[in-house]
Write a protein that holds these residues in place. Structure first.
Motif, PDB file in Angstrom:
ATOM      1  N   MET A 163      -1.854   4.285   3.996  1.00  0.00           N
ATOM      2  CA  MET A 163      -2.607   3.422   3.100  1.00  0.00           C
ATOM      3  C   MET A 163      -2.393   3.723   1.629  1.00  0.00           C
ATOM      4  O   MET A 163      -2.672   2.878   0.771  1.00  0.00           O
ATOM      5  N   HIS A 164      -1.860   4.905   1.288  1.00  0.00           N
ATOM      6  CA  HIS A 164      -1.572   5.159  -0.127  1.00  0.00           C
ATOM      7  C   HIS A 164      -0.357   4.360  -0.611  1.00  0.00           C
ATOM      8  O   HIS A 164      -0.082   4.336  -1.811  1.00  0.00           O
ATOM      9  N   HIS A 193      -4.497  10.414   3.715  1.00  0.00           N
ATOM     10  CA  HIS A 193      -4.253   9.694   2.458  1.00  0.00           C
ATOM     11  C   HIS A 193      -4.061  10.695   1.335  1.00  0.00           C
ATOM     12  O   HIS A 193      -4.841  11.639   1.193  1.00  0.00           O
ATOM     13  N   THR A 195      -4.395  12.275  -2.232  1.00  0.00           N
ATOM     14  CA  THR A 195      -5.577  12.227  -3.088  1.00  0.00           C
ATOM     15  C   THR A 195      -5.303  12.696  -4.511  1.00  0.00           C
ATOM     16  O   THR A 195      -4.421  13.523  -4.754  1.00  0.00           O
ATOM     17  N   PHE A 226     -11.454   7.207  -0.543  1.00  0.00           N
ATOM     18  CA  PHE A 226     -10.996   7.364   0.834  1.00  0.00           C
ATOM     19  C   PHE A 226     -12.151   7.167   1.818  1.00  0.00           C
ATOM     20  O   PHE A 226     -11.988   6.529   2.869  1.00  0.00           O
TER      21      PHE A 226
END
Length: 270
Positions: A163-164, A193, A195, A226
């Motif tokens: 999703m990043h 994900h 961060t 997130f």
């Protein structure tokens, strides 16, 4: 793999996340553009390879938990990437041979290598779809998916290091919501994900520039951002945090969470 060996119809002059990740994991199915993109990211985040290794270790622990403890027998792995040791079907079918797995990726070169994604156990099934997570309705209605998974029974939705790559314009929360809504109660969402939690303003600017030069859109998100993906779900202990902290088993690629900068969580869909 050299550019002259590229399969027909595949543009290897542009980097792709799956092939770049393959490079960080020590694979050989990548091209010059992928390696250049990987090195551009590494200039701003030198420990990126450790992050890739810890992310892979999290996937192994999560699939083991879901199969051995939660009783999950169906997995939908989006953004699966190139085949490498420790794929979802290998882990799950070693524990429960009847497990069924659907892999999805939007890189056509992955399809070429999908022949390695054969059922290790005849009781189970494995399928591969070339599709894009940004089109959840099209993905969920794919006949090969529906032929492999029974969406009336619990499924583990795997969005590991995916999703990043969706910017805010790609409506990532809506994408995940649509995928979640298609699954019955008792299903699970597994996500990791990258961060921005550990970055200063200067670090973040450097990271943004590196990602721009890498040629692959990338969106770091904070723990708060997130966590929004898990709204309304039953988060499995130890909760949302560094992938290193999720049911660790002792061995670590790197001792410091900030060097990995990857969040992870597993949650049950009520």
């Amino acid at each position: 793999m050299d550019s002259e060996q590229a399969p027909p119809g595949i543009d290897v002059t542009k980097p792709h996340p799956a092939r770049r990740y393959d490079y960080w994991l020590g694979g050989k199915d990548n091209f010059e553009a992928d390696r250049e993109s990987a090195e551009a990211v590494a200039e701003a985040f030198p420990s990126v390879q450790f992050s890739a290794l810890e992310n892979r270790a999290f996937l192994r622990r999560a699939v083991t938990y879901l199969t051995a403890e939660a009783g999950i027998r169906q997995f939908l792995d989006l953004g699966a990437g190139l085949p490498t040791a420790g794929n979802v079907h290998e882990i799950a079918q070693d524990i429960a041979p009847e497990s069924r797995i659907v892999y999805v990726d939007n890189d056509p070169i992955v399809l070429i290598h999908a022949r390695t994604l054969l059922d290790r156990r005849p009781e189970g099934r494995t399928a591969y779809l070339q599709a894009d997570v940004r089109e959840p309705d099209r993905l969920l209605s794919h006949p090969d998916l529906l032929d492999t998974l029974d969406l009336s029974r619990p499924v583990a939705l795997m969005l590991v290091a995916v999703m990043h790559f969706l910017t805010d314009d790609d409506r990532p929360y809506e994408v995940v919501r649509r995928l979640r809504e298609a699954l019955p109660s008792g299903s699970y969402l597994v996500m990791t994900h990258a961060t921005s939690d550990h970055l200063t303003a200067e670090d973040l600017a450097q990271s943004d520039e590196a990602n721009r030069r890498s040629g692959i859109p990338f969106r770091l998100r904070s723990t708060a951002e997130f966590s929004r993906f898990f709204t309304g779900l039953e988060v499995v202990p130890p909760g949302i945090g560094s992938v290193m902290s999720w049911r660790p088993e002792g061995w670590r690629a790197h001792p410091r969470p900030e060097a990995v900068s990857m969040l992870g969580a597993v949650a049950r869909i009520p």
